[in-house]
Design a protein around this motif. Structure first.
Motif, PDB file in Angstrom:
ATOM      1  N   TRP A 167       0.794  -1.228   0.000  1.00 36.81           N
ATOM      2  CA  TRP A 167       0.000   0.000   0.000  1.00 36.81           C
ATOM      3  C   TRP A 167       0.830   1.283   0.000  1.00 36.81           C
ATOM      4  O   TRP A 167       0.396   2.268  -0.600  1.00 36.81           O
ATOM      5  CB  TRP A 167      -0.976  -0.004   1.180  1.00 36.81           C
ATOM      6  N   PRO A 168       2.013   1.382   0.606  1.00 32.75           N
ATOM      7  CA  PRO A 168       2.731   2.667   0.494  1.00 32.75           C
ATOM      8  C   PRO A 168       3.113   2.996  -0.948  1.00 32.75           C
ATOM      9  O   PRO A 168       3.031   4.149  -1.381  1.00 32.75           O
ATOM     10  CB  PRO A 168       3.968   2.453   1.365  1.00 32.75           C
ATOM     11  N   MET A 169       3.495   1.965  -1.711  1.00 34.92           N
ATOM     12  CA  MET A 169       3.849   2.201  -3.116  1.00 34.92           C
ATOM     13  C   MET A 169       2.608   2.499  -3.953  1.00 34.92           C
ATOM     14  O   MET A 169       2.671   3.236  -4.943  1.00 34.92           O
ATOM     15  CB  MET A 169       4.577   0.980  -3.688  1.00 34.92           C
ATOM     16  N   ASN A 170       1.466   1.929  -3.553  1.00 37.17           N
ATOM     17  CA  ASN A 170       0.241   2.144  -4.313  1.00 37.17           C
ATOM     18  C   ASN A 170      -0.158   3.615  -4.304  1.00 37.17           C
ATOM     19  O   ASN A 170      -0.673   4.134  -5.312  1.00 37.17           O
ATOM     20  CB  ASN A 170      -0.885   1.290  -3.722  1.00 37.17           C
ATOM     21  N   TYR A 171       0.064   4.310  -3.200  1.00 35.80           N
ATOM     22  CA  TYR A 171      -0.277   5.736  -3.120  1.00 35.80           C
ATOM     23  C   TYR A 171       0.576   6.565  -4.093  1.00 35.80           C
ATOM     24  O   TYR A 171       0.159   7.639  -4.524  1.00 35.80           O
ATOM     25  CB  TYR A 171      -0.079   6.248  -1.690  1.00 35.80           C
ATOM     26  N   PHE A 172       1.754   6.059  -4.397  1.00 39.92           N
ATOM     27  CA  PHE A 172       2.609   6.762  -5.349  1.00 39.92           C
ATOM     28  C   PHE A 172       2.305   6.352  -6.786  1.00 39.92           C
ATOM     29  O   PHE A 172       2.262   7.193  -7.694  1.00 39.92           O
ATOM     30  CB  PHE A 172       4.083   6.478  -5.025  1.00 39.92           C
TER      31      PHE A 172
END
Length: 266
Positions: A167-172
């Motif tokens: 999920w942290p990469m998904n926000y980017f």
């Protein structure tokens, strides 16, 4: 006079040369502002589409079996677009509600392509402004179909495929993918316009250049160049007839694909 320039065939202007009565190139109509030759051709193409489609469709509705060679030919084209273009690309009988647009687009583009084969007339689809507006109309149908199927938020979020990442990469990645897909949606329709324009423009330019060889040939060379140029133009004109139908089909097929991708996202 513009008609004496072979390349004027692919350029829009405010005069209309009549191919009859002879001598053809001496009968010219000055169109009133703001009409241009391509506008008149588009109007003729629209009228031809109505004159062809409306009577044939009424005939098909009234009769269980279509009679007449012309009506059967038009019905075959309509059924082909429905069964082999619209339904496979958009999906089942849900594609039928888009058939009026696809049928109209096919015959409008086809008649615009064919008008350029008539002496004195021109092909509006050889102008980027005309094909750009056709692509904009297709884009409008694509967006309207997607919004109607999934709502405004659902359509635009559906442009982005599912990304299976933490999920942290998904926000980017999601905003980046959204911008790429949105730009890709616009680019697909830009290519739709350029593809039709480039094919029709190039074909007519080649015909005009080959005919232009006759104008520059002097002396005995004229009697060698003239028959060769005429034979080349006849052969390429037959190819242009095929290209006229092919490009109308490609435009309709790609429009159906784009509609299908909007109605059934990733």
């Amino acid at each position: 006079m513009a008609a004496h320039d072979p390349l004027s065939h692919v350029v829009d202007h405010t005069t209309l040369e009549l191919p009859w009565p002879p001598p053809a190139w001496e009968w010219t109509i000055q169109l009133p502002y703001p009409l241009t030759r391509f506008m008149v051709m588009e109007l003729i193409a629209a009228v031809l589409a109505v004159l062809v489609l409306v009577p044939v469709v009424r005939h098909i509705r009234r009769n269980a079996v279509t009679r007449g060679g012309f009506a059967n030919a038009v019905e075959a084209v309509l059924l082909y677009i429905r069964d082999d273009v619209a339904r496979p690309a958009i999906g089942g009988h849900g594609a039928d509600k888009f058939l009026p647009f696809l049928w109209t687009a096919f015959f409008f583009v086809l008649f615009n392509n064919l008008l350029g084969m008539i002496p004195g007339f021109a092909s509006p689809t050889g102008n980027i402004n005309v094909t750009a507006m056709l692509a904009v109309m297709t884009l409008g149908v694509v967006v309207a179909a997607g919004v109607r199927e999934m709502g405004v938020a659902g359509f635009f979020t559906g442009l982005v495929p599912h990304i299976d990442v933490p999920w942290p990469m998904n926000y980017f990645l999601w905003p980046l993918m959204f911008m790429i897909e949105l730009v890709g949606l616009l680019i697909k329709h830009i290519v739709l316009a350029v593809r039709l324009f480039a094919n029709m423009f190039a074909g007519h330019v080649v015909l005009a250049v080959i005919l232009g060889f006759i104008l520059v040939a002097k002396g005995p060379l004229f009697y060698l160049v003239m028959p060769a140029s005429i034979a080349g133009v006849v052969a390429l004109s037959l190819l242009e007839l095929f290209v006229a139908f092919l490009q109308a089909y490609i435009f309709t097929f790609l429009s159906a694909l784009f509609i299908g991708s909007a109605v059934h996202p990733h």
